[in-house]
Design a protein around this motif. Sequence first.
Motif, PDB file in Angstrom:
ATOM      1  N   ASP A 124       0.831  -1.210   0.000  1.00  0.00           N
ATOM      2  CA  ASP A 124       0.000   0.000   0.000  1.00  0.00           C
ATOM      3  C   ASP A 124       0.864   1.259   0.000  1.00  0.00           C
ATOM      4  OD1 ASP A 124      -2.237  -1.587   0.024  1.00  0.00           O
ATOM      5  OD2 ASP A 124      -2.496  -1.494   2.206  1.00  0.00           O
ATOM      6  N   ALA A 125       1.943   1.232   0.795  1.00  0.00           N
ATOM      7  CA  ALA A 125       2.818   2.399   0.840  1.00  0.00           C
ATOM      8  C   ALA A 125       3.493   2.645  -0.500  1.00  0.00           C
ATOM      9  CB  ALA A 125       3.872   2.216   1.936  1.00  0.00           C
ATOM     10  N   ALA A 126       3.900   1.571  -1.179  1.00  0.00           N
ATOM     11  CA  ALA A 126       4.544   1.732  -2.487  1.00  0.00           C
ATOM     12  C   ALA A 126       3.566   2.265  -3.522  1.00  0.00           C
ATOM     13  CB  ALA A 126       5.141   0.404  -2.942  1.00  0.00           C
ATOM     14  N   LEU A 127       2.322   1.761  -3.504  1.00  0.00           N
ATOM     15  CA  LEU A 127       1.322   2.256  -4.455  1.00  0.00           C
ATOM     16  C   LEU A 127       1.053   3.748  -4.237  1.00  0.00           C
ATOM     17  CD1 LEU A 127      -1.392  -0.549  -4.741  1.00  0.00           C
ATOM     18  CD2 LEU A 127       0.363   0.090  -6.382  1.00  0.00           C
ATOM     19  N   ALA A 128       1.024   4.154  -2.998  1.00  0.00           N
ATOM     20  CA  ALA A 128       0.770   5.566  -2.706  1.00  0.00           C
ATOM     21  C   ALA A 128       1.954   6.447  -3.066  1.00  0.00           C
ATOM     22  CB  ALA A 128       0.426   5.741  -1.235  1.00  0.00           C
ATOM     23  N   SER A 129       3.106   5.844  -3.345  1.00  0.00           N
ATOM     24  CA  SER A 129       4.328   6.630  -3.611  1.00  0.00           C
ATOM     25  C   SER A 129       4.925   6.297  -4.969  1.00  0.00           C
ATOM     26  CB  SER A 129       5.364   6.376  -2.503  1.00  0.00           C
ATOM     27  OG  SER A 129       4.836   6.652  -1.228  1.00  0.00           O
ATOM     28  N   LEU A 130       4.116   5.861  -5.917  1.00  0.00           N
ATOM     29  CA  LEU A 130       4.643   5.554  -7.250  1.00  0.00           C
ATOM     30  C   LEU A 130       5.339   6.750  -7.896  1.00  0.00           C
ATOM     31  CD1 LEU A 130       1.902   3.219  -8.801  1.00  0.00           C
ATOM     32  CD2 LEU A 130       4.145   2.603  -7.896  1.00  0.00           C
ATOM     33  N   LEU A 138      12.879  -0.377  -0.273  1.00  0.00           N
ATOM     34  CA  LEU A 138      12.287   0.947  -0.471  1.00  0.00           C
ATOM     35  C   LEU A 138      10.831   0.962  -0.012  1.00  0.00           C
ATOM     36  CD1 LEU A 138      13.695   1.961  -3.984  1.00  0.00           C
ATOM     37  CD2 LEU A 138      14.507   2.650  -1.733  1.00  0.00           C
ATOM     38  N   ALA A 139      10.095  -0.091  -0.320  1.00  0.00           N
ATOM     39  CA  ALA A 139       8.690  -0.156   0.100  1.00  0.00           C
ATOM     40  C   ALA A 139       8.578  -0.191   1.614  1.00  0.00           C
ATOM     41  CB  ALA A 139       8.022  -1.384  -0.521  1.00  0.00           C
ATOM     42  N   GLU A 140       9.478  -0.910   2.266  1.00  0.00           N
ATOM     43  CA  GLU A 140       9.465  -0.944   3.733  1.00  0.00           C
ATOM     44  C   GLU A 140       9.822   0.425   4.310  1.00  0.00           C
ATOM     45  OE1 GLU A 140       8.986  -2.603   7.521  1.00  0.00           O
ATOM     46  OE2 GLU A 140       8.332  -3.199   5.521  1.00  0.00           O
TER      47      GLU A 140
END
Length: 639
Positions: free
Chosen positions: A518-524, A563-565
């Motif tokens: 979810d965090a990675a999707l929000a920060s594409l 990065l996602a973490e």
Amino acid sequence: MPTIQCLDPHIADLIAAGEVVERPASVAKELLENALDAGASAISVEVQHGGLTYLRITDNGCGIAPGQLPTAFLRHATSKLRRAEDLAAIGTLGFRGEALAAIAAVSRVDIFSRERGADRGASLHLEGGVPGEVTETGCPEGTTICVRDLFFNTPARMKFMKKDSAEGTAVTGVVTHLALSHPEVSVKLIRDGVEVLHTPGDGQLRSAVYAALGRDFALGLLPVSGCGGDISVEGFVTKPLNGGGTRARQLFFVNGRFVRSQLLTAALEEAYRNRLLKGKFPGCVLHITLPKSTVDVNVHPAKTVVKFQNERAVFDAVHYTVKDLLTAGETPAPKPVQQTFYRSMTVQEYKERQTPPPAEKRPLGSYGSAPAVHPDAKLPLRDSVSPPAPAAPEPREEPRPAPMPAAPATFPAAEKPVPAKAPVPEAPIPETPVPRRNTIDLPLQQTLTDHPAPWRLVGEALDTYIICQDESENLWLIDKHAAHERLRFNALKQRREPPMSQLLLQPLAVDLEADAYDAALASLPLLEEFGFSCEDFGAGTLLVREVPSDIRPEDAAATLEELAEDLRLGRADPDAARDSLLQTMACKSAIKAGMHTSPAELRALVDRVQSGEIQYCPHGRPVAVKLTRYEIEKMFKRA
């Protein structure tokens, strides 16, 4: 309907005591603050059985008049407030007027007090809040209060008390905070007959820290001082290498009062960003002084939580005062002359950047010294190095082939063969520079006879540690991965151009945990800013089509997972998230321990470390360890 009636005064006192007196440490805090407000320069605390059975506090303050002893134990009786306006600028520590009444309501109290200059003192005994008769007695100037059998009449509270050792430790903490908040006061603590703390009261904060927190902690501190507007910050902070495993040693004092503040904690830790090992926390003993009218201390009954009128100003004062200290010994990274690695160039731009001035131009193949460089001039370092163009082969005579038919008019005629002794033509220039991975940045231009450096490269051990000797005969061990990682981190952080991405031959599917996904999707968009072209593949999977050029394709999945973490942990703070991303990218693109490194690359790293530009890796690990000649000779029994 139940009848509304006033509570019995004794019950009201018990309720007030429940808010003020939580444990013996609460009693010690209230009595110590009263002693400070009385102008004491020496305070003695004696505790037995954690303070539940016996707690005595003696001070040499102004004392209490005999006729005012019973009044002191009445609710809302105080000598520190007179008008409602006084609440807006509180300069004393204890001011509620309920502390003594609450303590007396749940214990047996004896008080002895003598005013300064008086011939005799007076004493008073109270049990369960009920006072006895005031009697004359001989006692030293100041006040002594003995509190016995705490919670003897409220057994329900007793069952929530911890072991004597735990309660005694809590009292020790309160006394320690008071000693650090007022180093001009000599504080002594006797616990079960053993003196465990005694500060000199010389007004020096370092002396109080040494006595209260121990020698090892005191030796790992750095003095700090600064101000911003009408806010001043003074005290000590720990060296980056001396971070602790908890925040227990983060001690903040606002206008002489110990406080717990998330704002101050955040300001301190922000100053240490990229200077501490992961999982470590900085320690401090900081005194923040600001106008009394700009801070509200009447937020919590224990007065350990405060509110600031201008939180941003307080945050900046602490943050920049500490940050300026930590960066004072660091040499700022030189501004790169060019950063063309992350963008494309035309052939003409490349020629203009790579071609030396006409006066210094030499035929390729001539072997002489390069233009002289001033000994004090620092060579600019590039963010990356393009491989040198291959040298043209030595021309030689070849048998002439038979004449060929003339070329069509639409094509240029072939050039004649170059004579054997003609100058060798320049090698063809590539249209875009080719990045090198896992290499150490080298100077843009080097002379064949470099000026002597203030250090000497000795060699490399285990393909990991660089060994060098400085002009003071100190031996240095440098972790080349940690040093290069910091070098890459600084370059990435200073970069302004978008990174060059490499298209993967086959898209890479990366599975992530739900929160990280979810965090990675929000920060594409942020990931794309760093060179990752990703899209949602569904079911917790990201499809990666492009990665930064300085990340190896085989490392792309692991890098994106980290990065996602990082985004998951720091998504509320864009700056922290960005730094975490850059740390991961710097680690992945830095040269690894165990890899072979050329002597020129080792010298480039040593020069950055010896100049003071690089001291810690982005995760806070030291990049170099120094061994003095004396330490080495001591190992071999020469000293």
